[in-house]
Write an enzyme that holds these catalytic residues in place. Structure first.
Site, PDB file in Angstrom:
ATOM      1  N   HIS A 144       0.852  -1.185   0.000  1.00 32.13           N
ATOM      2  CA  HIS A 144       0.000   0.000   0.000  1.00 32.13           C
ATOM      3  C   HIS A 144       0.885   1.232   0.000  1.00 32.13           C
ATOM      4  CE1 HIS A 144      -1.369   3.249   2.798  1.00 32.13           C
ATOM      5  NE2 HIS A 144      -2.379   3.286   1.963  1.00 32.13           N
ATOM      6  N   ASN A 155       0.441   5.839  -0.343  1.00 37.07           N
ATOM      7  CA  ASN A 155      -0.335   7.013  -0.700  1.00 37.07           C
ATOM      8  C   ASN A 155       0.466   8.268  -0.398  1.00 37.07           C
ATOM      9  OD1 ASN A 155      -1.608   8.599   1.793  1.00 37.07           O
ATOM     10  ND2 ASN A 155      -1.571   6.432   2.321  1.00 37.07           N
ATOM     11  N   GLY A 158     -18.264  11.700   2.137  1.00 38.07           N
ATOM     12  CA  GLY A 158     -19.056  11.496   0.933  1.00 38.07           C
ATOM     13  C   GLY A 158     -18.232  11.119  -0.270  1.00 38.07           C
TER      14      GLY A 158
END
Length: 301
Positions: free
Chosen positions: A108, A110, A260
């Site tokens: 992973h 980011n 959201g």
């Protein structure tokens, strides 16, 4: 103080997504990333790229996004009350690679930038990111390569940078309910604004580009290693731990869902297959049992 410019960060992140996808496709040999462009009703959008059923990568995703809003979710303001009432923007590249072969670790990475602004006040901004490695059948030389690459990335920014962000990674990717690290760590940094904008941005770029040097050699080295069904089943069992961390502890997942974000892109990090087994016990002195020796924070050189 150098000028804070989110647009130059966005330009870099789009280029980084391209570079990582090309490197992973080359290492896989046959797999291709499929791009899905999306827009967010509250502001922003992104490019989700997913590779499935490649020669080496069972499923991998490399996402770029830039999102914005008028109000931050609770996960962001709980520890930073000064952010309440500020308009915000966040951009980043996030990736997770789940290989088929149990001898290639899951990985992973980011890198991201966040800025919150309010009329009449100085903007609040920071960089964050890192990369970490989750092996199933670890090789110490691979772990040393991973951490040496991380250390080399950090060295130009100060002797204290690698030890600090290595420790932060060990502490962050820790499953409290299992009393074990998620893998063998790497780098983790957040709230980075202790230097001027340009230097912080330089460090974020070094980490993002350094992922390729850290991970692709491990794919190349281990992708032809034979494996059997027992080893495949152990890989799927250990992937369950990955799912547990992402759904219970990962701040990025929580932020994405609470703000959201696009659910499909956020949960792209999940493995395509995983399993749980009640009270699994590896045979004494087996390769599966030896994995536990690696799931403890330690110095690798």
């Amino acid at each position: 103080m150098s000028t804070i410019d989110i647009n130059v960060v966005i330009k870099f992140l789009k280029s980084l997504q391209d570079q990582i996808c090309h490197a992973l496709e080359a290492a896989d040999g046959t797999g291709k990333f499929v791009e899905d462009n999306w827009q967010r009703a509250e502001g922003g959008g992104g490019r989700t790229r997913v590779l499935t059923n490649g020669s080496v990568i069972e499923q991998g995703g490399v996402n770029f996004s830039v999102v914005s809003g008028d109000k931050l979710p609770p996960s962001a303001t709980a520890h930073r009350p000064e952010l309440a009432g500020r308009k915000w923007q966040a951009c980043g590249v996030s990736l997770v690679i789940h290989p088929k072969n149990p001898f290639i670790p899951t990985s992973h990475a980011n890198v991201r930038f966040f800025i919150a602004e309010k009329a009449g006040e100085e903007p609040v901004w920071w960089f964050g990111g890192g990369f970490d490695l989750t092996p199933f059948y670890p090789f110490r030389e691979d772990v040393v390569h991973w951490h040496q690459t991380a250390k080399d990335i950090c060295q130009p920014f100060g002797d204290d940078v690698y030890p600090e962000y290595k420790k932060w990674c060990d502490e962050y990717f820790y499953l409290k309910h299992r009393e074990e690290t998620r893998g063998v760590g790497g780098l983790f940094f957040d709230d980075l604004n202790k230097w001027e904008f340009t230097k912080c941005f330089d460090y974020m770029q070094a980490v993002g580009k350094g992922f390729i040097d850290a991970y692709v050699p491990l794919m190349e080295k281990r992708k032809a290693t034979p494996f059997n069904e027992q080893q495949r089943q152990f890989q799927l069992y250990r992937r369950g731990r990955y799912v547990e961390f992402n759904l219970v502890f990962d701040r990025g997942t929580l932020f994405g869902l609470q703000s959201g974000g696009r659910t499909e892109s956020i949960l792209m990090s999940m493995p395509p297959l995983a399993r749980w087994e009640y009270n699994f016990q590896a045979a004494a002195d087996s390769p599966e049992a030896k994995l536990q020796d690696y799931l403890v924070a330690q110095n690798w050189f």
